[in-house]
Write a protein that holds these residues in place. Structure first.
Motif, PDB file in Angstrom:
ATOM      1  N   LEU A  15       1.037  -1.622   0.130  1.00  0.00           N
ATOM      2  CA  LEU A  15       0.634  -0.168  -0.515  1.00  0.00           C
ATOM      3  C   LEU A  15       0.350   1.030  -0.088  1.00  0.00           C
ATOM      4  O   LEU A  15       0.726   1.957  -0.020  1.00  0.00           O
ATOM      5  CB  LEU A  15      -0.611   0.150   1.495  1.00  0.00           C
ATOM      6  N   ARG A 305      -1.779   3.852  -2.850  1.00  0.00           N
ATOM      7  CA  ARG A 305      -1.880   5.196  -1.971  1.00  0.00           C
ATOM      8  C   ARG A 305      -1.651   6.269  -1.536  1.00  0.00           C
ATOM      9  O   ARG A 305      -2.009   6.623  -0.214  1.00  0.00           O
ATOM     10  CB  ARG A 305       0.618   5.010  -2.320  1.00  0.00           C
ATOM     11  N   THR A 308      -4.622   5.874   1.056  1.00  0.00           N
ATOM     12  CA  THR A 308      -4.295   4.813   2.606  1.00  0.00           C
ATOM     13  C   THR A 308      -3.564   6.355   3.550  1.00  0.00           C
ATOM     14  O   THR A 308      -3.964   6.318   4.736  1.00  0.00           O
ATOM     15  CB  THR A 308      -3.074   3.345   2.271  1.00  0.00           C
ATOM     16  N   LYS A 311      -6.342   8.054   5.361  1.00  0.00           N
ATOM     17  CA  LYS A 311      -7.116   7.469   6.052  1.00  0.00           C
ATOM     18  C   LYS A 311      -6.908   7.545   7.547  1.00  0.00           C
ATOM     19  O   LYS A 311      -7.191   7.793   7.817  1.00  0.00           O
ATOM     20  CB  LYS A 311      -7.324   6.438   5.865  1.00  0.00           C
ATOM     21  N   ARG A 312      -5.106   7.552   7.122  1.00  0.00           N
ATOM     22  CA  ARG A 312      -4.197   7.687   7.852  1.00  0.00           C
ATOM     23  C   ARG A 312      -4.222   8.726   9.106  1.00  0.00           C
ATOM     24  O   ARG A 312      -3.329   8.776   9.527  1.00  0.00           O
ATOM     25  CB  ARG A 312      -2.849   6.524   7.688  1.00  0.00           C
TER      26      ARG A 312
END
Length: 326
Positions: A15, A305, A308, A311-312
């Motif tokens: 990812l 990527r 991800t 989202k983080r």
């Protein structure tokens, strides 16, 4: 970050860590092998159907339209995202003033001119937080409250260890290849800010004025890392969208050529015989189909990527959104 997220190394590598061209190659190989295996191993009527001219024409005429439409849409979306960087002179001046104000504040924090390199910029901020945590640990080590000393020692040891790791990762990291942002994601500044606030509140009666001031200075350094990381993240997203648009345009040309060749030249008898137990026609169609999918696979690799990371990093303030961190 992997330990906090509770994910496997392979998933984090796929990812985030891996080069996007490598991920695209893995996806393409998976599609190719899966296509050939499915056509060869599934019920027998599927192979003759795939080798008919009508099937080839339908399949690649659809791919031809999909490539043109999909490439146009992706490139247009990239341009729309980048259009926010364009604007009248007044807006550009405001952007410049806000950026320079932030750099001036950072200069006061680190005690030297703010670095121009993104990795060095973040590294200096992390270094200040690390130094202030070490100073706090030394100051509190003489406090009479045993619980306070133990709590601060545990927290600062964790902060210093994480800071040293992130600073090592940032040293020499190049912005364009995701290394800078990947290292920044490993620094969980939000949790650290919460711990500073918790210690200041829980041990308010045991902390001296100097110790409270050190906690506040540490919180200031950690709070500065948040907008700095978000700025680097925004720049990376724009960089990645430009790269994605370029790569898709590069991949779309051979994909269109292959689709056109399959439509105009290839028919049921073009590739007779078998190789490794599979019909040569199956190998040829599988390879052509995979090549025409490369623009979409590139899009998938880059978007995996981007979403991800997004989202983080949804919360810039000390909010814990994932169960694994609670």
């Amino acid at each position: 970050m992997r330990e906090r997220a509770g994910e496997s190394r392979l998933k984090i590598w796929l990812l985030l860590g891996a080069n996007r061209l490598q991920v695209t190659a893995v996806l393409a190989l998976t599609v190719f092998v899966g296509f050939v295996a499915a056509v060869t191993l599934l019920p027998e009527p599927l192979t003759p159907q795939l080798q008919t001219g009508d099937t080839i024409e339908t399949m690649f005429s659809t791919m031809l339209s999909a490539i043109i439409t999909g490439t146009t849409i992706v490139v247009t979306i990239g341009q729309l995202v980048l259009s926010q960087e364009n604007g009248p002179l007044g807006d550009q001046r405001d952007r410049m003033e806000n950026a320079m104000d932030f750099r001036d504040f950072t200069e006061e924090l680190i005690g030297s001119p703010s670095p121009a390199d993104p990795s060095t910029f973040l590294r200096e901020i992390v270094g200040v937080a690390q130094h202030r945590a070490e100073t706090l640990r030394e100051q509190v080590s003489e406090n009479d409250a045993d619980g306070l000393r133990e709590d601060v020692a545990e927290f600062t040891d964790s902060l210093v260890g994480n800071s040293e790791l992130v600073r090592d990762q940032l040293e020499g990291a190049s912005f364009g290849n995701f290394d800078v942002l990947f290292a920044a994601l490993n620094y969980n500044y939000g949790w650290k800010i919460f711990q500073v606030e918790r210690i200041a509140n829980e041990y308010e009666d045991d902390l001296s004025d100097d110790e409270l001031a050190l906690l506040d200075e540490l919180k200031t350094a950690l709070s500065l890392f948040g907008p700095a990381r978000e700025h680097v993240k925004t720049l990376y997203f724009e960089w990645a969208l430009v790269s994605l648009s370029q790569m898709i345009l590069y991949a779309a040309v051979p994909a269109l050529v292959i689709a056109g060749i399959m439509l105009t030249v290839v028919d049921a008898g073009t590739f007779p015989g078998e190789t490794l137990g599979a019909a040569n026609m199956t190998w040829a169609i599988g390879l052509a189909f995979t090549i025409t999918l490369v623009p979409f696979l590139l899009f998938t690799a880059y978007v995996l990527r981007i979403v991800t990371v997004a989202k983080r990093t949804l919360a810039i303030e000390p909010l814990i959104l994932r169960d694994s961190q609670r």
